[in-house]
Design an enzyme around this catalytic site. Sequence first.
Site, PDB file in Angstrom:
ATOM      1  N   LYS A  50       0.863  -1.187   0.000  1.00  0.00           N
ATOM      2  CA  LYS A  50       0.000   0.000   0.000  1.00  0.00           C
ATOM      3  C   LYS A  50       0.894   1.230   0.000  1.00  0.00           C
ATOM      4  O   LYS A  50       1.791   1.357   0.825  1.00  0.00           O
ATOM      5  CB  LYS A  50      -0.895   0.008   1.240  1.00  0.00           C
ATOM      6  CG  LYS A  50      -1.840   1.208   1.290  1.00  0.00           C
ATOM      7  CD  LYS A  50      -2.849   1.078   2.416  1.00  0.00           C
ATOM      8  CE  LYS A  50      -2.339   1.573   3.745  1.00  0.00           C
ATOM      9  NZ  LYS A  50      -2.111   3.029   3.803  1.00  0.00           N
TER      10      LYS A  50
ATOM     11  N   GLN B 234      -3.903   3.613  16.624  1.00  0.00           N
ATOM     12  CA  GLN B 234      -5.096   2.847  16.238  1.00  0.00           C
ATOM     13  C   GLN B 234      -5.994   2.591  17.450  1.00  0.00           C
ATOM     14  O   GLN B 234      -5.494   2.340  18.549  1.00  0.00           O
ATOM     15  CB  GLN B 234      -4.686   1.497  15.625  1.00  0.00           C
ATOM     16  CG  GLN B 234      -3.820   1.606  14.383  1.00  0.00           C
ATOM     17  CD  GLN B 234      -4.626   1.986  13.138  1.00  0.00           C
ATOM     18  OE1 GLN B 234      -5.796   2.346  13.225  1.00  0.00           O
ATOM     19  NE2 GLN B 234      -3.973   1.923  11.985  1.00  0.00           N
TER      20      GLN B 234
ATOM     21  N   HIS C 206     -11.621  12.659  -1.306  1.00  0.00           N
ATOM     22  CA  HIS C 206     -12.836  13.180  -0.673  1.00  0.00           C
ATOM     23  C   HIS C 206     -12.999  14.619  -1.153  1.00  0.00           C
ATOM     24  O   HIS C 206     -12.380  15.530  -0.618  1.00  0.00           O
ATOM     25  CB  HIS C 206     -12.666  13.119   0.860  1.00  0.00           C
ATOM     26  CG  HIS C 206     -13.909  13.456   1.627  1.00  0.00           C
ATOM     27  ND1 HIS C 206     -13.985  13.341   2.993  1.00  0.00           N
ATOM     28  CD2 HIS C 206     -15.120  13.898   1.228  1.00  0.00           C
ATOM     29  CE1 HIS C 206     -15.198  13.692   3.406  1.00  0.00           C
ATOM     30  NE2 HIS C 206     -15.897  14.048   2.342  1.00  0.00           N
ATOM     31  N   ASP C 207     -13.811  14.812  -2.207  1.00  0.00           N
ATOM     32  CA  ASP C 207     -13.967  16.143  -2.794  1.00  0.00           C
ATOM     33  C   ASP C 207     -15.285  16.159  -3.569  1.00  0.00           C
ATOM     34  O   ASP C 207     -16.035  15.170  -3.532  1.00  0.00           O
ATOM     35  CB  ASP C 207     -12.756  16.444  -3.706  1.00  0.00           C
ATOM     36  CG  ASP C 207     -12.441  17.935  -3.794  1.00  0.00           C
ATOM     37  OD1 ASP C 207     -13.398  18.737  -3.882  1.00  0.00           O
ATOM     38  OD2 ASP C 207     -11.256  18.293  -3.792  1.00  0.00           O
ATOM     39  N   ILE C 208     -15.551  17.218  -4.317  1.00  0.00           N
ATOM     40  CA  ILE C 208     -16.802  17.254  -5.086  1.00  0.00           C
ATOM     41  C   ILE C 208     -16.714  16.217  -6.218  1.00  0.00           C
ATOM     42  O   ILE C 208     -15.602  15.858  -6.653  1.00  0.00           O
ATOM     43  CB  ILE C 208     -17.099  18.666  -5.641  1.00  0.00           C
ATOM     44  CG1 ILE C 208     -15.980  19.146  -6.571  1.00  0.00           C
ATOM     45  CG2 ILE C 208     -17.313  19.658  -4.493  1.00  0.00           C
ATOM     46  CD1 ILE C 208     -16.327  20.429  -7.322  1.00  0.00           C
TER      47      ILE C 208
ATOM     48  N   GLY D 227       1.069  -2.079   8.845  1.00  0.00           N
ATOM     49  CA  GLY D 227       2.191  -1.192   8.585  1.00  0.00           C
ATOM     50  C   GLY D 227       3.309  -1.347   9.594  1.00  0.00           C
ATOM     51  O   GLY D 227       4.157  -2.250   9.475  1.00  0.00           O
TER      52      GLY D 227
ATOM     53  N   ASP E  30      -3.405   4.356  -1.752  1.00  0.00           N
ATOM     54  CA  ASP E  30      -4.313   4.822  -0.695  1.00  0.00           C
ATOM     55  C   ASP E  30      -4.221   6.340  -0.556  1.00  0.00           C
ATOM     56  O   ASP E  30      -3.461   6.847   0.260  1.00  0.00           O
ATOM     57  CB  ASP E  30      -3.914   4.089   0.607  1.00  0.00           C
ATOM     58  CG  ASP E  30      -4.513   4.706   1.857  1.00  0.00           C
ATOM     59  OD1 ASP E  30      -5.603   5.297   1.776  1.00  0.00           O
ATOM     60  OD2 ASP E  30      -3.877   4.578   2.929  1.00  0.00           O
TER      61      ASP E  30
ATOM     62  N   LYS F 287      -7.212   8.192  -0.421  1.00  0.00           N
ATOM     63  CA  LYS F 287      -8.456   8.567   0.293  1.00  0.00           C
ATOM     64  C   LYS F 287      -9.088   9.846  -0.262  1.00  0.00           C
ATOM     65  O   LYS F 287      -9.214  10.846   0.452  1.00  0.00           O
ATOM     66  CB  LYS F 287      -8.189   8.738   1.783  1.00  0.00           C
ATOM     67  CG  LYS F 287      -7.721   7.487   2.504  1.00  0.00           C
ATOM     68  CD  LYS F 287      -7.680   7.707   4.011  1.00  0.00           C
ATOM     69  CE  LYS F 287      -7.249   6.481   4.768  1.00  0.00           C
ATOM     70  NZ  LYS F 287      -5.851   6.084   4.557  1.00  0.00           N
TER      71      LYS F 287
ATOM     72  N   THR G 183     -10.016   3.537  11.466  1.00  0.00           N
ATOM     73  CA  THR G 183      -9.745   2.649  12.610  1.00  0.00           C
ATOM     74  C   THR G 183      -9.082   3.398  13.765  1.00  0.00           C
ATOM     75  O   THR G 183      -8.926   2.850  14.845  1.00  0.00           O
ATOM     76  CB  THR G 183      -8.859   1.456  12.182  1.00  0.00           C
ATOM     77  OG1 THR G 183      -7.696   1.972  11.528  1.00  0.00           O
ATOM     78  CG2 THR G 183      -9.591   0.522  11.245  1.00  0.00           C
TER      79      THR G 183
HETATM   80  O1  LIG Z   1      -7.300   3.447   4.211  1.00  0.00           O
HETATM   81  C1  LIG Z   1      -6.465   2.910   4.951  1.00  0.00           C
HETATM   82  O2  LIG Z   1      -5.609   2.182   4.502  1.00  0.00           O
HETATM   83  C2  LIG Z   1      -6.629   3.073   6.405  1.00  0.00           C
HETATM   84  C3  LIG Z   1      -7.912   3.292   6.858  1.00  0.00           C
HETATM   85  C4  LIG Z   1      -8.192   3.239   8.236  1.00  0.00           C
HETATM   86  O3  LIG Z   1      -9.338   3.348   8.670  1.00  0.00           O
HETATM   87  N1  LIG Z   1      -7.149   3.022   9.095  1.00  0.00           N
HETATM   88  C5  LIG Z   1      -5.857   2.864   8.670  1.00  0.00           C
HETATM   89  O4  LIG Z   1      -4.968   2.646   9.522  1.00  0.00           O
HETATM   90  N2  LIG Z   1      -5.572   2.940   7.330  1.00  0.00           N
HETATM   91  C6  LIG Z   1      -4.167   2.831   6.858  1.00  0.00           C
HETATM   92  O5  LIG Z   1      -3.627   1.567   7.231  1.00  0.00           O
HETATM   93  C7  LIG Z   1      -2.260   1.683   7.655  1.00  0.00           C
HETATM   94  C8  LIG Z   1      -2.119   1.143   9.047  1.00  0.00           C
HETATM   95  O6  LIG Z   1      -0.796   1.234   9.461  1.00  0.00           O
HETATM   96  P1  LIG Z   1      -0.304   0.688  10.866  1.00  0.00           P
HETATM   97  O7  LIG Z   1      -1.164   1.305  11.933  1.00  0.00           O
HETATM   98  O8  LIG Z   1       1.120   1.149  10.944  1.00  0.00           O
HETATM   99  O9  LIG Z   1      -0.444  -0.806  10.825  1.00  0.00           O
HETATM  100  C9  LIG Z   1      -1.886   3.163   7.520  1.00  0.00           C
HETATM  101  O10 LIG Z   1      -1.173   3.328   6.315  1.00  0.00           O
HETATM  102  C10 LIG Z   1      -3.218   3.891   7.446  1.00  0.00           C
HETATM  103  O11 LIG Z   1      -3.151   5.020   6.586  1.00  0.00           O
END
Ligand SMILES: O=C(O)c1cc(=O)[nH]c(=O)n1[C@@H]1O[C@H](COP(=O)(O)O)[C@@H](O)[C@H]1O
Length: 240
Positions: free
Chosen positions: A37, A198, A68-70, A218, A64, A66, A127
């Site tokens: 990712k 998280q 989010h716009d018009i 990650g 990734d 994300k 999350t």
């Molecule tokens: O869209 C995502 O990937 C994402 C959505 C979400 O709700 N929570 C979330 O942690 N992520 C992504 O998932 C990865 C989690 O990374 P770690 O917390 O290091 O395992 C990060 O790159 C976040 O940007």
Amino acid sequence: MVNGTFKNLPIIALDFPNGGEAEQFLNNFDGQQLFVKVGMELYYQAGAEFIKALKDNGHMIFLDLKLHDIPNTVHRAMKVLAGLSVDMVNVHAAGGSEMMKAAIHGLEEGTKAGQTRPALIAVTQLTSTSEEQMQREQLINCSIDKSVLHYAMLARDSGLDGVVCSAFEAAAIEKNAGSGFLRVTPGIRMAGNNSNDQKRIVTPSDARDMGSSMIVIGRPVTQAEDPVLSYGKVLTEWER
Ligand SMILES: O=C(O)c1cc(=O)[nH]c(=O)n1[C@@H]1O[C@H](COP(=O)(O)O)[C@@H](O)[C@H]1O
């Protein structure tokens, strides 16, 4: 749509400040094909060239950003992202059904002849968001499970391929949206790992048992002393 043979691979979040550090990390894996990712930090630094290098090395890519716009802006941006031939991209479901439909159209228009359109998934509630925080800051007066399920159904009805959700909501989404609708779960931690920022975390095996169809991990891998060993443990637990 996501290639079935890669579908079960945990997605490694390459949250590095530049392409050099990401490459150094990937060199540990000695040519192994991975599902990676690329998020905002790395993409804003290393851009489309880095995506091309990942593809040339045979990796599957979740870009990734994300969006989010018009609707018009998202439509045009998705057309460009589809041209990068990545496997998966995402938007925030909070952008609404019109925006999500525009995103799909943009991807369809931008996908090169003979190639498959990238899978499009929607972020529901991050999350890193707790139920208390969601209610207080977003003024959403229901449980976080209900909010996530609501966004998931909106995404499905808008033609998306799945959502990003925690494992806690995955089973309800599978039941209501069908098993083909992806439940991609970040916030994955091995027992004893630091949760960092998280809030809704689970282990790989719990994510599988709770109904997640894909997982994203990650820091427990990218910052491990031995990333290959750490990834191997995640993979084994996810596949068991
Ligand atoms: O869209 C995502 O990937 C994402 C959505 C979400 O709700 N929570 C979330 O942690 N992520 C992504 O998932 C990865 C989690 O990374 P770690 O917390 O290091 O395992 C990060 O790159 C976040 O940007």
